[in-house]
Scaffold this active site. Structure first.
Site, mmCIF file in Angstrom:
data_model
loop_
_atom_site.group_PDB
_atom_site.id
_atom_site.type_symbol
_atom_site.label_atom_id
_atom_site.label_comp_id
_atom_site.label_asym_id
_atom_site.label_seq_id
_atom_site.Cartn_x
_atom_site.Cartn_y
_atom_site.Cartn_z
ATOM 1 N N LYS A 174 0.831 -1.222 0.000
ATOM 2 C CA LYS A 174 0.000 0.000 0.000
ATOM 3 C C LYS A 174 0.859 1.263 0.000
ATOM 4 O O LYS A 174 0.739 2.115 0.882
ATOM 5 C CB LYS A 174 -0.981 -0.036 1.168
ATOM 6 C CG LYS A 174 -1.903 -1.238 1.091
ATOM 7 C CD LYS A 174 -3.054 -1.210 2.059
ATOM 8 C CE LYS A 174 -3.955 -2.399 1.908
ATOM 9 N NZ LYS A 174 -3.361 -3.700 2.276
HETATM 10 O O1 LIG Z 1 -5.062 -4.522 -0.070
HETATM 11 C C1 LIG Z 1 -5.467 -5.509 0.574
HETATM 12 O O2 LIG Z 1 -5.064 -6.625 0.309
HETATM 13 C C2 LIG Z 1 -6.549 -5.306 1.541
HETATM 14 C C3 LIG Z 1 -7.472 -4.337 1.246
HETATM 15 C C4 LIG Z 1 -8.678 -4.282 1.952
HETATM 16 O O3 LIG Z 1 -9.563 -3.504 1.651
HETATM 17 N N1 LIG Z 1 -8.861 -5.154 2.979
HETATM 18 C C5 LIG Z 1 -7.927 -6.093 3.320
HETATM 19 O O4 LIG Z 1 -8.197 -6.883 4.240
HETATM 20 N N2 LIG Z 1 -6.727 -6.128 2.660
HETATM 21 C C6 LIG Z 1 -5.659 -7.069 3.068
HETATM 22 O O5 LIG Z 1 -6.089 -8.402 2.786
HETATM 23 C C7 LIG Z 1 -5.700 -9.300 3.820
HETATM 24 C C8 LIG Z 1 -6.952 -9.851 4.482
HETATM 25 O O6 LIG Z 1 -6.610 -10.797 5.441
HETATM 26 P P1 LIG Z 1 -7.677 -11.795 6.126
HETATM 27 O O7 LIG Z 1 -8.756 -10.928 6.680
HETATM 28 O O8 LIG Z 1 -6.849 -12.475 7.171
HETATM 29 O O9 LIG Z 1 -8.160 -12.733 5.054
HETATM 30 C C9 LIG Z 1 -4.794 -8.479 4.761
HETATM 31 O O10 LIG Z 1 -3.455 -8.584 4.305
HETATM 32 C C10 LIG Z 1 -5.293 -7.059 4.554
HETATM 33 O O11 LIG Z 1 -4.295 -6.104 4.812
#
Ligand SMILES: O=C(O)c1cc(=O)[nH]c(=O)n1[C@@H]1O[C@H](COP(=O)(O)O)[C@@H](O)[C@H]1O
Length: 271
Positions: free
Chosen positions: A96
């Site tokens: 990001k």
């Molecule tokens: O850019 C991302 O990947 C991201 C954007 C977003 O809106 N929400 C989001 O959860 N993420 C990322 O996606 C992953 C989600 O992880 P889990 O919730 O464990 O499946 C993490 O690495 C977050 O930082």
């Protein structure tokens, strides 16, 4: 990697799953802590058990930066392992980033040249000249935040600016940037009901959709409104897969969770 190569892989594996490698030393099986590099040992085991079920891996750099030099080394070993063993797999550095152009170029070099990721996530807040330096890299992809999965998305992203929600302005404006064909966008799985509007602006591009699993997003809804003829979706799950078990069977358990999602995806692709 080209978008066509990604689409080919999706068709071959009948999967558009992205596994998030968000490694937290407090959550990995404790026997791995004896290893010289527990983070890499964990990632290697997860990759070995799941690479045939997914088309992308997404290490979130926060989980590596938090451990300083050791974390960066583990991230480097992970991307090298992926590029050597599974060059067909799409890799995402979830960092990001985004800054004034001169600085963005250095971020882009860090992730595209030094670490050799296929893509990096960026924030759009600083605008065109903060994102275009990433777009200048051939066959590399810049995944820009559009509508995020968290509650805070409603603080700014959905607010109306000049008659249109900010996330829509981000999508529309970015289409005019140089090398915009190298753009993909992040849309949270928890915001599936917005996907029809998003597809009206971005009919063909790829969307990275995190939030399935631990955050409660629904795969069926995301596909119903977000899928294109060339699939156009990468669905990410991190904790829901990699922490399926805290025991020595953790990699096997991660493969089971991945397979369940892959099978669901196969059914959707066959419809
Ligand atoms: O850019 C991302 O990947 C991201 C954007 C977003 O809106 N929400 C989001 O959860 N993420 C990322 O996606 C992953 C989600 O992880 P889990 O919730 O464990 O499946 C993490 O690495 C977050 O930082």
């Amino acid at each position: 990697m080209t978008t066509n190569q990604l689409v080919q892989q999706i068709k071959q594996k009948k999967s558009f799953l992205c596994i998030g490698l968000d490694v937290d030393l407090n959550k990995i099986p404790q026997h791995l802590l004896k290893e010289e590099d527990p983070i890499f040992a964990f990632n290697k085991a997860i990759i070995d058990a799941t690479h045939h079920l997914c088309v992308a891996y997404k290490p979130n750099t926060a989980f590596y930066e938090a451990y300083g030099i050791k974390g960066w080394k583990a991230l480097g070993k992970t991307i090298t392992y992926l590029n050597e063993k599974h060059p067909e797999i799409f890799t995402i550095a979830d960092a990001k980033r985004g800054d004034i152009g001169n600085t963005s170029t250095m971020y882009a070099k860090a992730f595209f040249e030094d670490l050799a990721f296929d893509s990096v996530t960026v924030a759009p807040y600083m605008g065109k000249d903060s994102v275009e330096p990433f777009l200048a890299f051939k066959d590399k992809h810049t995944i820009m935040l559009a509508l995020t999965s968290n509650q805070g998305a409603f603080d700014f992203q959905t607010k109306t600016v000049e008659g249109r929600e900010l996330y829509k302005q981000v999508l529309e404006t970015s289409k005019s940037w140089k090398n915009s064909k190298n753009l993909m966008y992040v849309v949270g799985a928890t915001k599936a009901e917005y996907l029809a509007d998003i597809r009206a602006i971005i009919p063909d591009g790829f969307l990275l959709v995190p939030g399935v699993g631990a955050q409660g997003g629904n795969l069926q809804d995301v596909c119903k409104y977000g899928m294109t003829d060339a699939v156009g979706l990468l669905i990410n799950s991190s904790r829901g897969i990699i922490y399926a078990s805290k025991n020595t069977d953790f990699a096997e358990a991660a493969a089971k969770k991945s397979e369940a999602l892959q099978k669901e995806m196969e059914l959707i692709l066959n419809q």
